[in-house]
Scaffold this active site. Structure first.
Site, PDB file in Angstrom:
ATOM      1  N   THR A 206      -1.159   9.129   3.185  1.00  0.00           N
ATOM      2  CA  THR A 206      -1.179   7.658   3.211  1.00  0.00           C
ATOM      3  C   THR A 206      -1.696   7.240   4.595  1.00  0.00           C
ATOM      4  O   THR A 206      -1.974   8.103   5.430  1.00  0.00           O
ATOM      5  CB  THR A 206       0.242   7.063   3.059  1.00  0.00           C
ATOM      6  OG1 THR A 206       1.022   7.474   4.194  1.00  0.00           O
ATOM      7  CG2 THR A 206       0.935   7.482   1.783  1.00  0.00           C
TER       8      THR A 206
ATOM      9  N   ASP B  42       6.019  -7.543   1.129  1.00  0.00           N
ATOM     10  CA  ASP B  42       5.363  -6.923   2.295  1.00  0.00           C
ATOM     11  C   ASP B  42       4.947  -8.021   3.268  1.00  0.00           C
ATOM     12  O   ASP B  42       5.083  -9.212   2.969  1.00  0.00           O
ATOM     13  CB  ASP B  42       4.119  -6.119   1.820  1.00  0.00           C
ATOM     14  CG  ASP B  42       3.766  -4.948   2.731  1.00  0.00           C
ATOM     15  OD1 ASP B  42       3.440  -5.191   3.900  1.00  0.00           O
ATOM     16  OD2 ASP B  42       3.830  -3.802   2.266  1.00  0.00           O
TER      17      ASP B  42
ATOM     18  N   ASP C 178       9.176  -9.914   5.653  1.00  0.00           N
ATOM     19  CA  ASP C 178       9.275  -9.094   6.862  1.00  0.00           C
ATOM     20  C   ASP C 178      10.707  -8.576   6.859  1.00  0.00           C
ATOM     21  O   ASP C 178      11.663  -9.358   7.012  1.00  0.00           O
ATOM     22  CB  ASP C 178       8.987  -9.955   8.099  1.00  0.00           C
ATOM     23  CG  ASP C 178       9.153  -9.162   9.403  1.00  0.00           C
ATOM     24  OD1 ASP C 178       9.774  -8.075   9.373  1.00  0.00           O
ATOM     25  OD2 ASP C 178       8.676  -9.639  10.442  1.00  0.00           O
ATOM     26  N   VAL C 179      10.872  -7.271   6.660  1.00  0.00           N
ATOM     27  CA  VAL C 179      12.214  -6.714   6.438  1.00  0.00           C
ATOM     28  C   VAL C 179      13.149  -6.884   7.637  1.00  0.00           C
ATOM     29  O   VAL C 179      14.350  -6.682   7.518  1.00  0.00           O
ATOM     30  CB  VAL C 179      12.174  -5.214   6.035  1.00  0.00           C
ATOM     31  CG1 VAL C 179      11.500  -5.022   4.697  1.00  0.00           C
ATOM     32  CG2 VAL C 179      11.530  -4.354   7.122  1.00  0.00           C
TER      33      VAL C 179
ATOM     34  N   LYS D  53      15.256   7.906  10.862  1.00  0.00           N
ATOM     35  CA  LYS D  53      15.326   8.430   9.486  1.00  0.00           C
ATOM     36  C   LYS D  53      16.627   9.206   9.272  1.00  0.00           C
ATOM     37  O   LYS D  53      17.168   9.235   8.161  1.00  0.00           O
ATOM     38  CB  LYS D  53      14.088   9.283   9.179  1.00  0.00           C
ATOM     39  CG  LYS D  53      12.808   8.447   9.096  1.00  0.00           C
ATOM     40  CD  LYS D  53      12.879   7.395   7.982  1.00  0.00           C
ATOM     41  CE  LYS D  53      11.606   6.600   7.838  1.00  0.00           C
ATOM     42  NZ  LYS D  53      11.663   5.603   6.755  1.00  0.00           N
TER      43      LYS D  53
ATOM     44  N   ARG E 102       0.856  -1.208   0.000  1.00  0.00           N
ATOM     45  CA  ARG E 102       0.000   0.000   0.000  1.00  0.00           C
ATOM     46  C   ARG E 102       0.882   1.245   0.000  1.00  0.00           C
ATOM     47  O   ARG E 102       2.111   1.145   0.033  1.00  0.00           O
ATOM     48  CB  ARG E 102      -0.914  -0.015   1.235  1.00  0.00           C
ATOM     49  CG  ARG E 102      -0.148   0.217   2.527  1.00  0.00           C
ATOM     50  CD  ARG E 102      -1.044   0.204   3.757  1.00  0.00           C
ATOM     51  NE  ARG E 102      -0.273   0.663   4.912  1.00  0.00           N
ATOM     52  CZ  ARG E 102      -0.575   0.392   6.169  1.00  0.00           C
ATOM     53  NH1 ARG E 102      -1.619  -0.346   6.439  1.00  0.00           N
ATOM     54  NH2 ARG E 102       0.179   0.870   7.157  1.00  0.00           N
TER      55      ARG E 102
ATOM     56  N   ASN F  25      11.608   0.700   1.154  1.00  0.00           N
ATOM     57  CA  ASN F  25      10.483   1.599   1.436  1.00  0.00           C
ATOM     58  C   ASN F  25       9.762   1.267   2.738  1.00  0.00           C
ATOM     59  O   ASN F  25       9.208   2.156   3.384  1.00  0.00           O
ATOM     60  CB  ASN F  25       9.500   1.532   0.259  1.00  0.00           C
ATOM     61  CG  ASN F  25       8.158   2.158   0.597  1.00  0.00           C
ATOM     62  OD1 ASN F  25       8.028   3.374   0.617  1.00  0.00           O
ATOM     63  ND2 ASN F  25       7.158   1.324   0.886  1.00  0.00           N
TER      64      ASN F  25
ATOM     65  N   TYR G 226      11.398   8.374  15.738  1.00  0.00           N
ATOM     66  CA  TYR G 226      11.244   8.169  14.288  1.00  0.00           C
ATOM     67  C   TYR G 226      12.300   8.999  13.565  1.00  0.00           C
ATOM     68  O   TYR G 226      12.970   8.523  12.639  1.00  0.00           O
ATOM     69  CB  TYR G 226       9.831   8.596  13.871  1.00  0.00           C
ATOM     70  CG  TYR G 226       9.558   8.535  12.382  1.00  0.00           C
ATOM     71  CD1 TYR G 226       9.276   7.333  11.747  1.00  0.00           C
ATOM     72  CD2 TYR G 226       9.554   9.700  11.606  1.00  0.00           C
ATOM     73  CE1 TYR G 226       9.000   7.286  10.380  1.00  0.00           C
ATOM     74  CE2 TYR G 226       9.279   9.658  10.247  1.00  0.00           C
ATOM     75  CZ  TYR G 226       9.006   8.450   9.639  1.00  0.00           C
ATOM     76  OH  TYR G 226       8.740   8.405   8.292  1.00  0.00           O
TER      77      TYR G 226
HETATM   78  N1  NAD Z   1       3.513   9.155   4.668  1.00  0.00           N
HETATM   79  C1  NAD Z   1       4.382  10.073   5.024  1.00  0.00           C
HETATM   80  O1  NAD Z   1       3.992  11.188   5.401  1.00  0.00           O
HETATM   81  C2  NAD Z   1       5.866   9.788   4.974  1.00  0.00           C
HETATM   82  C3  NAD Z   1       6.734  10.882   5.129  1.00  0.00           C
HETATM   83  C4  NAD Z   1       8.108  10.659   5.091  1.00  0.00           C
HETATM   84  C5  NAD Z   1       8.600   9.369   4.906  1.00  0.00           C
HETATM   85  N2  NAD Z   1       7.740   8.330   4.753  1.00  0.00           N
HETATM   86  C6  NAD Z   1       8.333   7.002   4.588  1.00  0.00           C
HETATM   87  O2  NAD Z   1       7.870   6.415   3.385  1.00  0.00           O
HETATM   88  C7  NAD Z   1       7.801   4.987   3.529  1.00  0.00           C
HETATM   89  C8  NAD Z   1       6.421   4.489   3.123  1.00  0.00           C
HETATM   90  O3  NAD Z   1       5.472   5.118   3.960  1.00  0.00           O
HETATM   91  P1  NAD Z   1       3.890   5.130   3.679  1.00  0.00           P
HETATM   92  O4  NAD Z   1       3.402   6.491   4.031  1.00  0.00           O
HETATM   93  O5  NAD Z   1       3.570   4.558   2.358  1.00  0.00           O
HETATM   94  O6  NAD Z   1       3.434   4.152   4.870  1.00  0.00           O
HETATM   95  P2  NAD Z   1       2.291   3.045   4.965  1.00  0.00           P
HETATM   96  O7  NAD Z   1       2.133   2.769   6.402  1.00  0.00           O
HETATM   97  O8  NAD Z   1       1.095   3.454   4.169  1.00  0.00           O
HETATM   98  O9  NAD Z   1       2.981   1.797   4.222  1.00  0.00           O
HETATM   99  C9  NAD Z   1       4.100   1.161   4.778  1.00  0.00           C
HETATM  100  C10 NAD Z   1       4.173  -0.248   4.232  1.00  0.00           C
HETATM  101  O10 NAD Z   1       5.294  -0.895   4.880  1.00  0.00           O
HETATM  102  C11 NAD Z   1       4.874  -2.191   5.258  1.00  0.00           C
HETATM  103  N3  NAD Z   1       5.673  -2.699   6.379  1.00  0.00           N
HETATM  104  C12 NAD Z   1       5.679  -2.302   7.674  1.00  0.00           C
HETATM  105  N4  NAD Z   1       6.485  -3.081   8.414  1.00  0.00           N
HETATM  106  C13 NAD Z   1       7.011  -4.005   7.560  1.00  0.00           C
HETATM  107  C14 NAD Z   1       7.923  -5.086   7.714  1.00  0.00           C
HETATM  108  N5  NAD Z   1       8.447  -5.399   8.917  1.00  0.00           N
HETATM  109  N6  NAD Z   1       8.264  -5.797   6.622  1.00  0.00           N
HETATM  110  C15 NAD Z   1       7.729  -5.497   5.398  1.00  0.00           C
HETATM  111  N7  NAD Z   1       6.848  -4.502   5.201  1.00  0.00           N
HETATM  112  C16 NAD Z   1       6.497  -3.768   6.268  1.00  0.00           C
HETATM  113  C17 NAD Z   1       3.408  -2.031   5.637  1.00  0.00           C
HETATM  114  O11 NAD Z   1       2.736  -3.283   5.664  1.00  0.00           O
HETATM  115  C18 NAD Z   1       2.923  -1.089   4.549  1.00  0.00           C
HETATM  116  O12 NAD Z   1       2.500  -1.793   3.399  1.00  0.00           O
HETATM  117  C19 NAD Z   1       8.169   4.694   4.991  1.00  0.00           C
HETATM  118  O13 NAD Z   1       9.531   4.333   5.085  1.00  0.00           O
HETATM  119  C20 NAD Z   1       7.929   6.031   5.675  1.00  0.00           C
HETATM  120  O14 NAD Z   1       8.686   6.172   6.856  1.00  0.00           O
HETATM  121  C21 NAD Z   1       6.379   8.514   4.782  1.00  0.00           C
END
Ligand code: NAD
Length: 267
Positions: free
Chosen positions: A197, A37, A63-64, A164, A16, A90, A160
């Site tokens: 998201t 994922d 699972d990463v 990062k 997602r 990601n 967090y």
């Molecule tokens: N949304 C934001 O505002 C934002 C801002 C800056 C950075 N990010 C970064 O972007 C990336 C994606 O974020 P997003 O907003 O799409 O988040 P999200 O929560 O919508 O999606 C994250 C995905 O990672 C998967 N995930 C979580 N733990 C996992 C694991 N142990 N193994 C495999 N998969 C796993 C989840 O199942 C999910 O599908 C992340 O690294 C997040 O930190 C997001």
């Protein structure tokens, strides 16, 4: 520009959000894409959506935080698609707790995904990326999802931000190590601002709580005021940047960070 014809990509956390949109755009750009994922059903839905649009994709459970999962996922991808050219680290989780609230267990959980996951993915993909990098004009590519919270401090979620910040400098160091060793693997990071998201909703919920309400609207308005462009980012805004960094058009970029934040960190 930004074509990925003939390339194979693995995107962690691609069931997602930003990862799913990245997988979709990569397939549209000509890549074969592995969606990896822990959300199996959602991940398979993402594969079906890509396939029904004419793209090539597969799902692999990953699972990463688990070394054995990475080994199995990389083997599954290289067996099915014949190699690996692009890794997008990601998968990530948000904590949304103050320093005083967070427990050691919370910290370990956060680190295991946001830091250990990036380390393992990078380390275990090296043999496959090195191999494909030898046959590609600009080498192979890793793109790490950092954040604006990896560039400037976060008053809402310092832990967090610490993870990062680690991804930001790990990206530069890995880029330098691979270059020193003569590996043709470019490593860059992308730094999203607030993106719409599931995680973006969690961020708004924490901001609302810190404003003393359960209503997300005041938090959304406060967030929008801080974004010079005046809107939240979309998954497509970020996925386009990732596709660029992964493509040969970014062939002279390594160890760099691409900020896609609507101007937040320009202030
Ligand atoms: N949304 C934001 O505002 C934002 C801002 C800056 C950075 N990010 C970064 O972007 C990336 C994606 O974020 P997003 O907003 O799409 O988040 P999200 O929560 O919508 O999606 C994250 C995905 O990672 C998967 N995930 C979580 N733990 C996992 C694991 N142990 N193994 C495999 N998969 C796993 C989840 O199942 C999910 O599908 C992340 O690294 C997040 O930190 C997001």
């Amino acid at each position: 520009m930004n074509r990925l014809d003939g390339k194979v990509a693995l995107v962690s956390g691609a069931a997602r959000g930003i990862g799913a949109e990245t997988a979709r755009l990569m397939a549209e750009a000509g890549a074969k894409v592995a969606i990896a994922d822990v959300l199996d059903e959602r991940g398979r839905d993402t594969v079906r959506a890509i396939e029904s649009a004419g793209g090539e994709a597969m799902y692999t459970r990953l699972d990463v935080t688990r070394e054995e999962d990475w080994n199995a996922a990389i083997t599954a991808v290289t067996d099915r698609f014949g190699g690996l050219d692009i890794l997008v680290n990601n998968a990530g989780v948000f904590l949304g707790m103050s320093l005083e609230e967070a427990t050691l267990a919370d910290w370990h959980r956060l680190c295991s995904v946001n830091l250990t996951g990036v380390f393992l993915g990078t380390k275990l993909s090296v043999p496959a990326l090195r191999e494909s990098g030898q046959h590609s004009g600009h080498g192979s590519a890793i793109v790490n999802l950092a954040s604006v919270a990896g560039l400037v401090g976060s008053s809402n979620d310092p832990l967090y931000s610490m993870t990062k910040g680690g991804v930001t400098l790990f990206t530069k160091s890995a880029a330098l190590e691979f270059a020193r060793k003569g590996y043709r693997i470019r490593v860059n990071s992308i730094h999203p601002g607030t993106i719409d998201t599931d995680m973006g909703d969690q961020v708004l919920a924490i901001r609302a709580r810190n404003l003393g309400t359960n209503d997300l609207e005041p938090a959304r308005q406060q967030t929008l005021k801080r974004i010079p462009i005046g809107r939240m980012g979309t998954v497509t805004d970020i996925a386009k940047g990732i596709v660029f960094l992964a493509s040969d058009d970014a062939g002279f970029m390594t160890g760099a960070g691409l900020v896609v934040d609507g101007g937040i960190t320009a202030q």
